[in-house]
Design a protein around this motif. Structure first.
Motif, mmCIF file in Angstrom:
data_model
loop_
_atom_site.group_PDB
_atom_site.id
_atom_site.type_symbol
_atom_site.label_atom_id
_atom_site.label_comp_id
_atom_site.label_asym_id
_atom_site.label_seq_id
_atom_site.Cartn_x
_atom_site.Cartn_y
_atom_site.Cartn_z
ATOM 1 N N THR A 29 49.112 45.598 139.982
ATOM 2 C CA THR A 29 49.781 45.525 141.284
ATOM 3 C C THR A 29 49.168 44.409 142.125
ATOM 4 O O THR A 29 48.031 43.988 141.904
ATOM 5 N N GLN A 30 49.936 43.958 143.105
ATOM 6 C CA GLN A 30 49.448 42.925 144.008
ATOM 7 C C GLN A 30 48.320 43.453 144.891
ATOM 8 O O GLN A 30 47.439 42.687 145.296
ATOM 9 N N VAL A 37 40.624 39.389 145.439
ATOM 10 C CA VAL A 37 40.432 38.160 146.217
ATOM 11 C C VAL A 37 39.591 38.449 147.464
ATOM 12 O O VAL A 37 38.746 37.638 147.870
ATOM 13 N N GLY A 38 39.831 39.614 148.076
ATOM 14 C CA GLY A 38 39.053 39.967 149.261
ATOM 15 C C GLY A 38 37.576 40.063 148.959
ATOM 16 O O GLY A 38 36.734 39.616 149.755
ATOM 17 N N ASP A 39 37.229 40.654 147.813
ATOM 18 C CA ASP A 39 35.822 40.727 147.424
ATOM 19 C C ASP A 39 35.246 39.341 147.153
ATOM 20 O O ASP A 39 34.078 39.066 147.463
ATOM 21 N N GLU A 40 36.059 38.457 146.588
ATOM 22 C CA GLU A 40 35.584 37.116 146.243
ATOM 23 C C GLU A 40 35.376 36.253 147.484
ATOM 24 O O GLU A 40 34.406 35.480 147.557
ATOM 25 N N LEU A 41 36.274 36.396 148.454
ATOM 26 C CA LEU A 41 36.227 35.537 149.652
ATOM 27 C C LEU A 41 35.638 36.235 150.865
ATOM 28 O O LEU A 41 35.620 35.658 151.953
ATOM 29 N N THR A 44 39.295 40.888 154.122
ATOM 30 C CA THR A 44 39.906 42.199 153.911
ATOM 31 C C THR A 44 41.132 42.063 153.014
ATOM 32 O O THR A 44 41.756 40.992 152.931
ATOM 33 N N SER A 45 41.479 43.147 152.341
ATOM 34 C CA SER A 45 42.663 43.151 151.485
ATOM 35 C C SER A 45 43.929 42.898 152.310
ATOM 36 O O SER A 45 44.853 42.221 151.857
ATOM 37 N N ALA A 46 43.962 43.425 153.533
ATOM 38 C CA ALA A 46 45.123 43.219 154.397
ATOM 39 C C ALA A 46 45.287 41.747 154.752
ATOM 40 O O ALA A 46 46.404 41.225 154.799
#
Length: 206
Positions: A29-30, A37-41, A44-46
């Motif tokens: 899922t997206q 990506v949120g963990d990498e950058l 937040t996921s939002a």
């Protein structure tokens, strides 16, 4: 707690796009892609989801469609491998092992999801074709109506044109008959109209 106020760079957008496309291809899922990506950058996921839907997504329409096609192909391959029996052969011996009675739940779900996706695609195509047929039928009716109106207008125009020509002819006759009075100065002329709308000269002695 993830709090970032800096703008998104080109590299950040590229990482976001690659991660989302990867998850689409793998049947994920997206939301999971946004989490990754949120963990990498350190965002937040939002925030990742908003950036994807508002800016990045429009730049990767073709890539998204290709990723979805690859996901379907992968699901079909998994389903075929789960259902079809495997056979083994060698130059010296040939045998077919018995079919496995137990099938993993994940493979069954994947296979059924693939069938459901194909069915939904066919249904969507049929719905679209049905709507197009209805629109074509409505347009044909509208064209027929316009053609009938045009025919009526042409008939009215022809009638008006004929009346106009008749009126001009009557005026020309009246003009010619008016000049005839100069030929006989001892006679007075008057005119009357017959039942066909023609003017005729009536001569009377003075």
């Amino acid at each position: 707690m993830k709090i970032r106020q800096d703008a998104w760079s080109h590299e950040d957008d590229l990482l976001l796009a690659e991660t989302v496309l990867k998850h689409i291809k793998n049947g994920s899922t997206q939301l999971r892609a946004f989490d990754e990506v949120g963990d990498e950058l350190n965002r937040t996921s939002a925030a990742c989801g908003f950036r994807w839907n508002a800016v990045v997504r429009n730049q990767y329409d073709n890539a998204i469609q290709q990723a979805k096609r690859e996901r379907k192909q992968r699901q079909r391959q998994v389903a075929i491998q789960a259902v079809a029996p495997q056979s083994f052969s060698s130059p010296q011996t040939s045998f077919s092992p018995p079919m496995e009675e137990e099938m993993s739940l994940h493979k069954v779900i994947t296979y059924l999801s693939s069938l459901s996706s194909q069915s939904n695609d066919r249904y969507a195509v049929n719905q679209e074709n049905s709507q197009l047929k209805e629109e074509i039928t409505a347009l044909k009716k509208q064209i027929t109506s316009y053609q009938n109106e045009l025919k009526q207008l042409k008939e009215k125009y022809t009638s008006v044109e004929e009346d106009y020509k008749s009126l001009i002819e009557i005026m020309n006759r009246a003009r010619r008959m008016a000049f005839l009075g100069d030929e006989d100065r001892n006679m007075t002329s008057s005119f009357r109209m017959d039942k066909n709308g023609n003017l005729e000269k009536i001569a009377k002695a003075e």
